[in-house]
Motif scaffolding. Structure first.
Motif, PDB file in Angstrom:
ATOM      1  N   GLU A   1       4.248  -6.184   4.992  1.00 45.05           N
ATOM      2  CA  GLU A   1       4.035  -7.314   4.077  1.00 45.05           C
ATOM      3  C   GLU A   1       3.879  -6.789   2.649  1.00 45.05           C
ATOM      4  OE1 GLU A   1       3.654 -10.837   2.853  1.00 45.05           O
ATOM      5  OE2 GLU A   1       4.820 -10.548   4.640  1.00 45.05           O
ATOM      6  N   GLN A   2       4.322  -5.601   2.374  1.00 47.20           N
ATOM      7  CA  GLN A   2       3.980  -4.875   1.151  1.00 47.20           C
ATOM      8  C   GLN A   2       2.470  -4.706   1.165  1.00 47.20           C
ATOM      9  OE1 GLN A   2       5.419  -6.433  -2.482  1.00 47.20           O
ATOM     10  NE2 GLN A   2       7.518  -6.111  -1.917  1.00 47.20           N
ATOM     11  N   PRO A   3       1.916  -4.002   0.220  1.00 49.96           N
ATOM     12  CA  PRO A   3       0.451  -3.874   0.310  1.00 49.96           C
ATOM     13  C   PRO A   3      -0.193  -5.231   0.052  1.00 49.96           C
ATOM     14  CG  PRO A   3       1.401  -2.237  -1.166  1.00 49.96           C
ATOM     15  CD  PRO A   3       2.457  -3.241  -0.874  1.00 49.96           C
TER      16      PRO A   3
ATOM     17  N   HIS B   1       4.645   8.067   3.028  1.00 49.46           N
ATOM     18  CA  HIS B   1       5.600   7.646   4.058  1.00 49.46           C
ATOM     19  C   HIS B   1       6.834   8.534   4.138  1.00 49.46           C
ATOM     20  CE1 HIS B   1       4.166   3.566   5.447  1.00 49.46           C
ATOM     21  NE2 HIS B   1       3.274   3.904   4.541  1.00 49.46           N
TER      22      HIS B   1
ATOM     23  N   ALA C   1       3.128   4.325   0.045  1.00 45.17           N
ATOM     24  CA  ALA C   1       2.958   2.875   0.060  1.00 45.17           C
ATOM     25  C   ALA C   1       2.398   2.373  -1.267  1.00 45.17           C
ATOM     26  CB  ALA C   1       2.025   2.476   1.197  1.00 45.17           C
TER      27      ALA C   1
ATOM     28  N   GLN D   1      13.682  -6.680   4.001  1.00 51.25           N
ATOM     29  CA  GLN D   1      12.889  -5.472   4.120  1.00 51.25           C
ATOM     30  C   GLN D   1      13.677  -4.403   4.843  1.00 51.25           C
ATOM     31  OE1 GLN D   1       9.317  -6.749   5.906  1.00 51.25           O
ATOM     32  NE2 GLN D   1       8.597  -7.723   4.052  1.00 51.25           N
TER      33      GLN D   1
ATOM     34  N   PRO E   1       2.685 -11.378  -2.106  1.00 50.59           N
ATOM     35  CA  PRO E   1       3.805 -10.653  -2.718  1.00 50.59           C
ATOM     36  C   PRO E   1       5.165 -11.157  -2.262  1.00 50.59           C
ATOM     37  CG  PRO E   1       2.129  -9.127  -1.951  1.00 50.59           C
ATOM     38  CD  PRO E   1       1.725 -10.480  -1.469  1.00 50.59           C
ATOM     39  N   SER E   2       5.300 -11.452  -0.976  1.00 50.45           N
ATOM     40  CA  SER E   2       6.618 -11.885  -0.512  1.00 50.45           C
ATOM     41  C   SER E   2       6.957 -13.250  -1.111  1.00 50.45           C
ATOM     42  CB  SER E   2       6.653 -11.940   1.005  1.00 50.45           C
ATOM     43  OG  SER E   2       5.722 -12.876   1.476  1.00 50.45           O
TER      44      SER E   2
ATOM     45  N   ARG F   1     -11.259  -1.887  -2.224  1.00 52.26           N
ATOM     46  CA  ARG F   1     -10.216  -1.181  -2.945  1.00 52.26           C
ATOM     47  C   ARG F   1      -9.460  -2.142  -3.859  1.00 52.26           C
ATOM     48  NH1 ARG F   1      -6.252   1.827   0.673  1.00 52.26           N
ATOM     49  NH2 ARG F   1      -4.541   0.590  -0.111  1.00 52.26           N
TER      50      ARG F   1
ATOM     51  N   ARG G   1      -6.874   0.841  12.352  1.00 50.44           N
ATOM     52  CA  ARG G   1      -6.504   1.183  10.992  1.00 50.44           C
ATOM     53  C   ARG G   1      -5.010   1.467  10.905  1.00 50.44           C
ATOM     54  NH1 ARG G   1      -8.160   3.801   5.875  1.00 50.44           N
ATOM     55  NH2 ARG G   1      -6.423   5.088   5.931  1.00 50.44           N
ATOM     56  N   ASN G   2      -4.517   2.192  11.890  1.00 49.97           N
ATOM     57  CA  ASN G   2      -3.073   2.472  11.908  1.00 49.97           C
ATOM     58  C   ASN G   2      -2.273   1.187  12.043  1.00 49.97           C
ATOM     59  OD1 ASN G   2      -3.516   5.138  11.625  1.00 49.97           O
ATOM     60  ND2 ASN G   2      -3.155   5.680  13.764  1.00 49.97           N
TER      61      ASN G   2
ATOM     62  N   ASN H   1      -2.168   6.827  -4.121  1.00 47.39           N
ATOM     63  CA  ASN H   1      -3.237   5.864  -3.888  1.00 47.39           C
ATOM     64  C   ASN H   1      -3.127   5.205  -2.520  1.00 47.39           C
ATOM     65  OD1 ASN H   1      -4.415   6.216  -6.391  1.00 47.39           O
ATOM     66  ND2 ASN H   1      -2.907   4.852  -7.332  1.00 47.39           N
ATOM     67  N   ASP H   2      -2.081   5.535  -1.803  1.00 45.05           N
ATOM     68  CA  ASP H   2      -1.943   4.961  -0.471  1.00 45.05           C
ATOM     69  C   ASP H   2      -1.205   5.979   0.397  1.00 45.05           C
ATOM     70  OD1 ASP H   2      -1.900   3.195   1.683  1.00 45.05           O
ATOM     71  OD2 ASP H   2      -1.624   1.471   0.365  1.00 45.05           O
ATOM     72  N   TRP H   3      -0.995   5.637   1.644  1.00 50.38           N
ATOM     73  CA  TRP H   3      -0.414   6.588   2.584  1.00 50.38           C
ATOM     74  C   TRP H   3       0.949   7.077   2.130  1.00 50.38           C
ATOM     75  CZ3 TRP H   3      -1.306   4.020   8.001  1.00 50.38           C
ATOM     76  CH2 TRP H   3      -2.699   3.865   8.179  1.00 50.38           C
TER      77      TRP H   3
ATOM     78  N   ASN I   1       9.604  -1.634  -6.118  1.00 50.75           N
ATOM     79  CA  ASN I   1      10.046  -2.436  -4.979  1.00 50.75           C
ATOM     80  C   ASN I   1       9.461  -2.029  -3.651  1.00 50.75           C
ATOM     81  OD1 ASN I   1      12.006  -4.490  -6.029  1.00 50.75           O
ATOM     82  ND2 ASN I   1      12.626  -2.636  -7.071  1.00 50.75           N
ATOM     83  N   GLY I   2       8.192  -1.741  -3.653  1.00 47.46           N
ATOM     84  CA  GLY I   2       7.511  -1.588  -2.384  1.00 47.46           C
ATOM     85  C   GLY I   2       7.465  -0.143  -1.902  1.00 47.46           C
ATOM     86  N   THR I   3       6.913  -0.005  -0.701  1.00 48.18           N
ATOM     87  CA  THR I   3       6.725   1.289  -0.077  1.00 48.18           C
ATOM     88  C   THR I   3       7.993   2.126  -0.101  1.00 48.18           C
ATOM     89  OG1 THR I   3       5.100   0.323   1.365  1.00 48.18           O
ATOM     90  CG2 THR I   3       6.087   2.379   2.090  1.00 48.18           C
TER      91      THR I   3
ATOM     92  N   ARG J   1       3.854   2.503  -3.897  1.00 48.46           N
ATOM     93  CA  ARG J   1       5.061   2.196  -4.644  1.00 48.46           C
ATOM     94  C   ARG J   1       5.413   3.259  -5.659  1.00 48.46           C
ATOM     95  NH1 ARG J   1       5.044  -4.051  -6.182  1.00 48.46           N
ATOM     96  NH2 ARG J   1       4.060  -4.888  -4.360  1.00 48.46           N
TER      97      ARG J   1
ATOM     98  N   PRO K   1      -1.221   9.597   8.220  1.00 48.13           N
ATOM     99  CA  PRO K   1      -1.547   8.324   7.569  1.00 48.13           C
ATOM    100  C   PRO K   1      -2.715   8.503   6.601  1.00 48.13           C
ATOM    101  CG  PRO K   1      -1.612   8.110   9.950  1.00 48.13           C
ATOM    102  CD  PRO K   1      -1.503   9.553   9.644  1.00 48.13           C
TER     103      PRO K   1
ATOM    104  N   TRP L   1      11.205  -0.775   0.379  1.00 41.99           N
ATOM    105  CA  TRP L   1      11.432  -1.942   1.227  1.00 41.99           C
ATOM    106  C   TRP L   1      12.523  -2.821   0.654  1.00 41.99           C
ATOM    107  CZ3 TRP L   1       9.749  -1.660   5.817  1.00 41.99           C
ATOM    108  CH2 TRP L   1       8.542  -1.012   6.092  1.00 41.99           C
ATOM    109  N   HIS L   2      12.666  -2.832  -0.652  1.00 43.56           N
ATOM    110  CA  HIS L   2      13.565  -3.808  -1.240  1.00 43.56           C
ATOM    111  C   HIS L   2      14.652  -3.228  -2.121  1.00 43.56           C
ATOM    112  CE1 HIS L   2      11.287  -7.120   0.310  1.00 43.56           C
ATOM    113  NE2 HIS L   2      10.187  -6.549  -0.111  1.00 43.56           N
TER     114      HIS L   2
END
Lengths: 199, 1157
Positions: free
Chosen positions: A46-48, B666, B682, B750, B121-122, A101, A36-37, B662-664, B704-706, B684, B640, B723-724
């Motif tokens: 890769e962005q989410p 950072h 993450a 990145q 996305p990229s 998700r 998972r990590n 909604n995400d980890w 622009n990302g995490t 955003r 995490p 990231w961007h």
């Protein structure tokens, strides 16, 4: 927690090899955390995004947890087989979680125009895109009816093992693994197509 | 759920899986003759096996399905971004095109909504970059792209492109319907060539030119559509879902190299070929190759191998030049085609006017050689043939004839070869220059689109080829001005792992993966100031104590180290115990060290000797980050997970759990007063939390990302690095309300880690590849701003460049020290807007003119008014003008007349009779004998200075506004409402070239000699589109574009005599100056990208020329400014910093006598 995960995994693998059945149950959470990590790190890069490389991830997890030496040919395969079995389950769980998700995010939006009821009746499985949630369901069906095929798909697909590696891990001949894999793939494809058309 | 196949079905399936259809059928017929269910089962499995394809359950890449089924079209009246859908126009491979109404500005556009399903996305990011790049293509012959963006539709960002909606017919339909003659048809294609050339010069190839992509609007202007958007030749880019049917429609227009699938050979000449087909079809009403009824491979072979049917076979009129031109464009060998669309267009125009065409000479030669080649083919193919015998005989014959004749023929041959060689070298030189230009332009477009890496790659490699090229220098200056990058260098060879800055903001410390060396760099110049070699382990995280004297490192093997940052010596190494440490922090008092481990624990060590004091279990997963509030009362901990933890910093007891991301998470940072915690995730977003209650305060969306780093600045603003991009958030109403997101530095690359200097002047990003960029986060070292005053209306700079004069809407004149922007004096010069300000050449006077009808002369040694006239008509910034020797002043007057007066006596030299049209602009020629004048009659005129008698006159397509002579007096540059800046020949006033780029009124021009033989003259223009552009008028190319005040009109531009400083005034009240020489020197601080990433053709060895160039540029002495009478010290001594009320009819000081200029 006395040891670091690497030591724990090594210890657990040797216990499993020594016949301690309950040790296998303790392996899964460790492998799951590691994967998972790793997966999250990849996703962040890769962005989410939505693309994962299970083969690379599982092997990286293996090296991180057991070390590159563990991969040498003279090592016993038993331990590795257990590791990859756990890795396959973990990877499948991660992929399904991600897909769920993503799907929930997609449906939650107020501007959503992708209504499930609106889907065309002839939706098929796109060549490189797998509806992970549907696959998870279909895999359960496969497990119930043919555990061996299920094992083969788990190791081949979710742990990214080659035919040869799978044959070592399951103690089957490579030809058998190949046959089982070929049949299971066609069968899964058919089941997914049916799922897609709402049958 | 279906059951598993029977054993028999499985066996049969396995037997047949590798067999072909016939074998399968045969076997099934035999085996399942009486078992229909079995047959159905096996057939179904086989069908699914075949249908699954190799990528189904591909073990190397699992791609989660983005959405079910197809995307649905948007309903009319629904909204996306700032657009309202009106209806559907069509459906393409990339998505659906709608007719839509844009809200601001209000216009109908074509809106292409991109299919999300297949793009990662990229990929979308690259796509947007490309669209943004294409948006910069501004040509009347190209459908304009207005905007590319993503609208948040709730189902994730939906990418779209808004472009000009063209109502018209395709090129061929238009020609047919209007019954156009061949000349008119050719003229249309020549216009298309202009448009295509415009794109080619910017490195953009269309690749799919065909009549359906070229629409002609009502006014007869052809417009090229679909320029590059949704098309990219590299494999991982968005794939064009071209169906077979579409391909068949396109094939006849494809060049042989495209048909042959040789994508590496596709270049601008590919488009030339397609244009040739278009021209052929337009003239002949049929295609050059008849591909009807052919299979795809046959058709492809025909395009690759056959010559097209001659044009004259359909229409005898087209024999001769037209046919030659079309054939040259349709050459199968691209090196034989027109090398540029411009050349093709020029020859088409020559055909129309009957001038001799360029294609003729060498095509005759080519035909000869082509025939010879065919001949040789015959000889080889047919063995001994009549033809071969004939050649042989001829050869023998020539040998036997006299030596004199032989010598003659050899001489001829040699001469012909020489001509050919010359032609080839000339063509090569031209092609190389084109290619260089196109790469530089593409690099500039990349930079404007925010893709610094691609821009650097292109421009620096061109710089390596020719370090003296002024174009590349200006392109780099522009690039680094737009992207406020101060320095770029490689810090590590491995991916970056951690970076931080010392509290004084002067040192950057970096660490990389699998690199034992931690490096220290000075900020902002990026010079290495030291390093510490930690041994072999990998460094996971770093922290500094509050004074920045000790650096703590934690390693993957679980050890922690503390180093002295002054001596670069190790203080101690300690073991944290359990596992790899992921994070580390000093307690604010500097006594303890907290290490977060991979085993989910926090270990407390003594910061003096490393002894282990305590351990604390947080959870089961990595402790990724630890940060203390400044007073040490709170500690933020993140793992995490989506939740953040807020602890008591002293007792290390949990206080709050922060739920919402909604995400980890950072990153996290406490506000300077400790009341707010910011967390970056993450998902955003940045979330702000009340430290006391743990309640969420607000959410800042970073597109622009995490968000990987957060940093509060002393002014209460927050920097977030994703990231961007680097975003800056301004103080917000604490409870709700949106925060203001400012001037973000956009990067395509990145960013792995980010560090920001103590007071936030500079930030450093470390990319995944180990390259460090140091960014200027506020202010600008090379740009001086002149503050104060209301909306600016004019600006001037003294000849030496030491004093800047700026006037405003209220008529106040302000004088500034040019370099530092210090206000020296303010004079209420006019009652009302003052649009004219000019320093007297070689003198000490300053002229100002206002809408209050006064023209005034001020003595810059005393600050007093020395002369005034109450007959000034001030409509433009060039309503007045000093003669080059400073002795005369010309002006526009009410009653629509021009006047010339002596500066010393005020005596009138000449005046015109009142005219019918308003006088707008006057400008002296360099010898002072001629004036360029403009009235509101859409013409530019030349008049004799002594009599104001009209010498010549030229009508333009729109109202001109300002003029500038070239220093040698042979050219006149004219700008105005026609957007383009025209270069006119003097005295004929015929238009020689147009400088295309601005897209609004250009009210002001300035020019200066540079002394550089490759760019002797620098021309600057300012426009209401907000841009200040620098031009090379000889090539017509724009060297650089600056946007001193984005979104505001650039009213006025001026340069000092040395060309060192450029001043521009803007409608938002700002006036800025740019130190042009510093811009160019500044490039030297940016070390070029790694040679291995350069374009093919530049060897790493050539990299050294860059370094040589850079070091020379750094050594280069400043250009000595000329000395003049405009002394900042003297002006400061007036002591007039606050203007009184603007003067009325009377002067503020009694006019003093002046003795000459």
């Amino acid at each position: 927690m006395a040891q670091n995960p690497t030591e724990q995994v090594t210890l657990l693998l040797s216990r499993i090899a020594a016949g301690e059945a309950h040790a296998a149950a303790n392996l899964l959470p460790l492998v799951y955390d590691e994967l998972r990590n790793l997966a999250a790190a990849r996703m962040a890069k890769e962005q989410p995004g939505l693309t994962l490389e299970p083969t690379a991830l599982v092997h990286e997890a293996y090296i991180r947890l057991i070390g590159a030496e563990g991969g040498r040919a003279d090592q016993k395969w038993d331990g590795r087989a257990h590791f990859f079995g756990a890795a396959a389950i973990a990877m499948r769980r991660i992929l399904v979680e991600r897909a769920r998700r993503a799907a929930s995010l997609k449906r939650g939006g107020h501007m959503s125009r992708v209504e499930l009821a609106d889907e065309p009746a002839n939706a098929t499985v796109a060549p490189d895109e797998v509806d992970m949630v549907a696959l998870d369901r279909v895999m359960e069906g496969l497990k119930a009816q043919d555990a061996r095929k299920h094992e083969v798909v788990m190791l081949r697909y979710f742990a990214g093992l080659t035919i040869e590696e799978t044959s070592l891990a399951l103690d089957l001949s490579p030809a058998t693994v190949k046959n089982e894999w070929t049949i299971a793939r066609a069968w899964l494809h058919r089941e997914l197509a049916r799922e897609g058309s709402g049958v | 759920m279906n059951g598993m196949p029977s054993t028999r079905a499985e066996a049969l399936f396995l037997d047949l899986v590798e067999a072909d259809a016939a074998a399968r059928r045969e076997r099934l017929d035999k085996e399942c003759a009486d078992d229909a269910p079995l047959r159905a089962e096996v057939e179904s499995l086989l069908a699914h096996h075949d249908g699954a394809g190799v990528r189904f359950l591909d073990t190397n890449k699992i791609r989660l399905m983005a959405a079910h089924g197809n995307e649905h079209s948007l309903e009319p009246e629904s909204r996306i971004g700032g657009y309202r859908i009106l209806g559907t126009l069509g459906q393409g491979g990339m998505g659906i095109v709608y007719r839509a109404q844009q809200e601001r500005p209000r216009r109908i556009v074509a809106l292409k909504v991109i299919r999300r399903a297949s793009a990662s996305p990229s990929l979308l990011r690259r796509f947007e970059h490309e669209a943004e790049m294409l948006g910069r293509l501004q040509h009347p012959g190209i459908a304009q792209i207005y905007e590319a963006g993503r609208a948040d539709t709730g189902q994730g960002p939906q990418p779209f492109i808004a472009m000009e909606l063209i109502q018209g017919r395709s090129l061929t339909e238009y020609g047919r319907e209007r019954g156009l003659g061949w000349r008119e048809r050719m003229s249309l294609v020549a216009q298309v060539c202009d448009a295509v050339q415009h794109a080619h010069q910017r490195g953009i190839i269309h690749r799919d030119l065909k009549p359906s992509n070229i629409l002609v609007n009502e006014s007869g202007q052809p417009k090229v559509l679909d320029f590059g958007v949704a098309r990219s030749d590299d494999a991982d880019a968005l794939t064009l879902h071209t169906g077979i049917g579409e391909l068949v429609g396109t094939l006849p227009y494809m060049s042989p190299e495209q048909v042959g699938g040789r994508s590496d050979e596709i270049d601008t000449r590919t488009d030339v070929y397609s244009l040739g087909v278009v021209l052929y079809e337009l003239l002949a009403e049929r295609l050059p190759h008849d591909l009807s009824g052919l299979s795809l491979p046959e058709a492809a072979r025909k395009v690759r191998e056959d010559d097209p049917a001659r044009l004259s076979t359909t229409n005898k009129v087209l024999r001769g030049d037209v046919e030659t031109v079309v054939s040259k464009a349709l050459e199968r060998d691209r090196s034989r085609r027109y090398q540029t669309a411009a050349e093709f267009g020029a020859d088409i125009r020559r055909c129309i006017t009957g001038e001799p065409i360029q294609a003729k000479a060498d095509s005759a030669m080519y035909v000869l050689r082509k025939q010879l080649r065919r001949y040789r083919g015959v000889v080889i193919g047919a063995g001994v043939s009549v033809a071969a015998l004939a050649v042989f005989t001829a050869l023998l014959y020539s040998k036997s004839t006299s030596n004199a004749r032989l010598a003659e023929s050899e001489r001829l041959q040699a001469a012909r070869a020489n001509i050919l060689l010359h032609e080839v070298t000339e063509a090569e030189r031209k092609a190389r220059a084109e290619l260089t230009a196109s790469r530089i332009e593409q690099g500039r477009l990349f930079a404007r689109a925010g893709n610094l890496r691609a821009a650097e790659g292109l421009i620096w490699s061109e710089h390596a080829r020719d370090p003296e090229d002024p174009y590349t220098a200006w392109a780099l200056a522009e690039t680094y001005t737009r992207n406020p990058c101060v320095r770029a260098f490689r810090a590590h060879n491995n991916p970056a792992r951690a970076a931080l800055t010392t509290p004084d903001g002067r040192t950057l410390i970096t660490a990389a993966e699998d690199d034992p060396v931690v490096r220290f760099w000075s900020l902002p110049d990026g010079v290495s100031t030291g390093e510490i070699d930690t041994g072999s382990a990998q460094i996971n995280a770093m922290a500094l104590d509050a004074p920045g004297l000790r650096l703590a490192l934690v390693r993957r093997d679980g050890a922690a180290e503390v180093w002295n940052t002054q001596t670069f010596r190790r203080v101690f190494t300690a073991c944290t115990g359990d596992a790899s440490s992921e994070s580390v922090t000093f307690t604010p008092d500097g006594r303890y060290l907290l290490c977060g481990t991979r085993a989910g624990s926090i270990v407390m060590l003594s910061a003096t000797d490393g002894s282990r004091l305590a351990g604390l279990q947080v959870g089961r997963v990595n402790v990724n980050g630890l940060v203390y509030s400044h007073d040490g009362s709170r500690l933020a901990v993140w793992t995490p997970e989506r939740i953040g933890r807020l602890w008591n910093g002293v007792t290390l007891e949990p206080v709050h759990v922060l739920r919402g991301h909604n995400d980890w998470i950072h990153s996290a940072a406490f506000s300077p007063d400790g009341s707010v915690l910011a967390t970056g995730s993450a998902d955003r977003s940045v979330r702000l939390w009340d430290v006391d209650t743990g309640a969420p305060l607000s959410r800042l969306l970073s597109p622009n990302g995490t968000v990987n780093t957060l940093r509060w600045l002393e002014d209460g603003s927050l920097l977030s690095c994703g990231w961007h991009s680097i975003d800056r958030w301004y103080p917000w109403p604490v409870h709700g309300g949106p925060a203001l997101r400012e001037a973000w530095i956009s990067q395509s690359e990145q960013t792995k880690v980010f560090a920001c200097g103590g007071r936030g002047e500079y930030g450093a990003t470390v990319r995944a590849d180990g390259r460090v960029h140091i960014w200027r986060l506020r202010g600008a070292e090379r740009i001086t701003e002149y503050g104060g005053g209301s909306e600016r209306s004019a600006a001037a700079i003294s000849p030496s460049g030491r004093v800047v004069a700026v006037s405003d809407q209220a008529g106040v004149l302000r004088l500034y020290e040019a370099n530092r922007g210090e206000l020296l004096a303010a004079i209420p010069a006019h009652k009302g807007r003052s649009r004219y300000v000019q320093f007297q050449p070689g003198g000490r006077l300053l002229a100002t003119g206002g809408t209050d009808r006064y023209l005034r002369l001020w003595d810059m040694t005393t600050g007093s008014l020395v002369r005034e006239w109450n007959d000034f008509h001030n409509i433009s910034g060039s309503s007045g003008c000093f003669s080059p020797d400073g002795s005369l002043i010309a002006s526009c007057g009410p009653g629509y007349r021009f006047r010339v007066r002596r500066v010393d006596s005020g005596a009138e030299v000449a005046t015109t009779e009142p005219m019918r049209d308003e006088a707008i602009s006057v400008h002296f020629s360099p010898d002072g004998r001629t004036l360029a004048t403009i009235r509101r009659d859409v013409a530019v005129e030349l008049r004799r200075t002594d009599t104001l008698e009209l010498v010549s006159r030229s009508l333009l397509r729109a109202q001109p506004w300002a003029t500038q002579f070239s220093p040698d007096g042979t050219r006149l540059f004219v700008s105005g409402w026609h957007d383009d800046v025209f270069v006119l020949d003097v005295p004929s006033l015929s238009i020689e070239r147009a400088l295309v780029g601005h897209f609004a009124l250009v009210p002001s021009l300035a020019c200066v000699e540079t002394g550089d033989p490759r760019l002797p003259l620098l021309l600057a223009s300012s426009s209401s589109d907000g841009d200040v552009r620098l031009w090379d008028w000889r090539s017509g190319r724009c060297l650089a574009t600056f946007q001193p005040a984005p979104g505001w009109e650039a009213i006025c531009v001026a340069m000092d005599n040395a060309g060192r400083r450029l001043v521009s005034a803007h409608s938002d009240g700002g006036a800025v100056s740019w130190d042009l020489s510093a811009l160019k020197r500044g490039i030297a601080g940016n070390v070029p990208p790694e040679p291995e990433r350069w374009l093919p053709g530049v060897s790493p060895a050539e990299g050294s020329t860059l370094l040589q160039w850079a070091s020379r540029a750094l050594r280069e002495p400043l250009i000595e400014p000329p000395i003049d009478m405009y002394d900042p010290e003297v002006i400061r001594s007036w002591g007039r910093l606050t203007p009184g009320a603007p003067s009325g009819s009377g002067p503020p000081t009694a006019p003093a006598e002046i003795d000459g200029g």
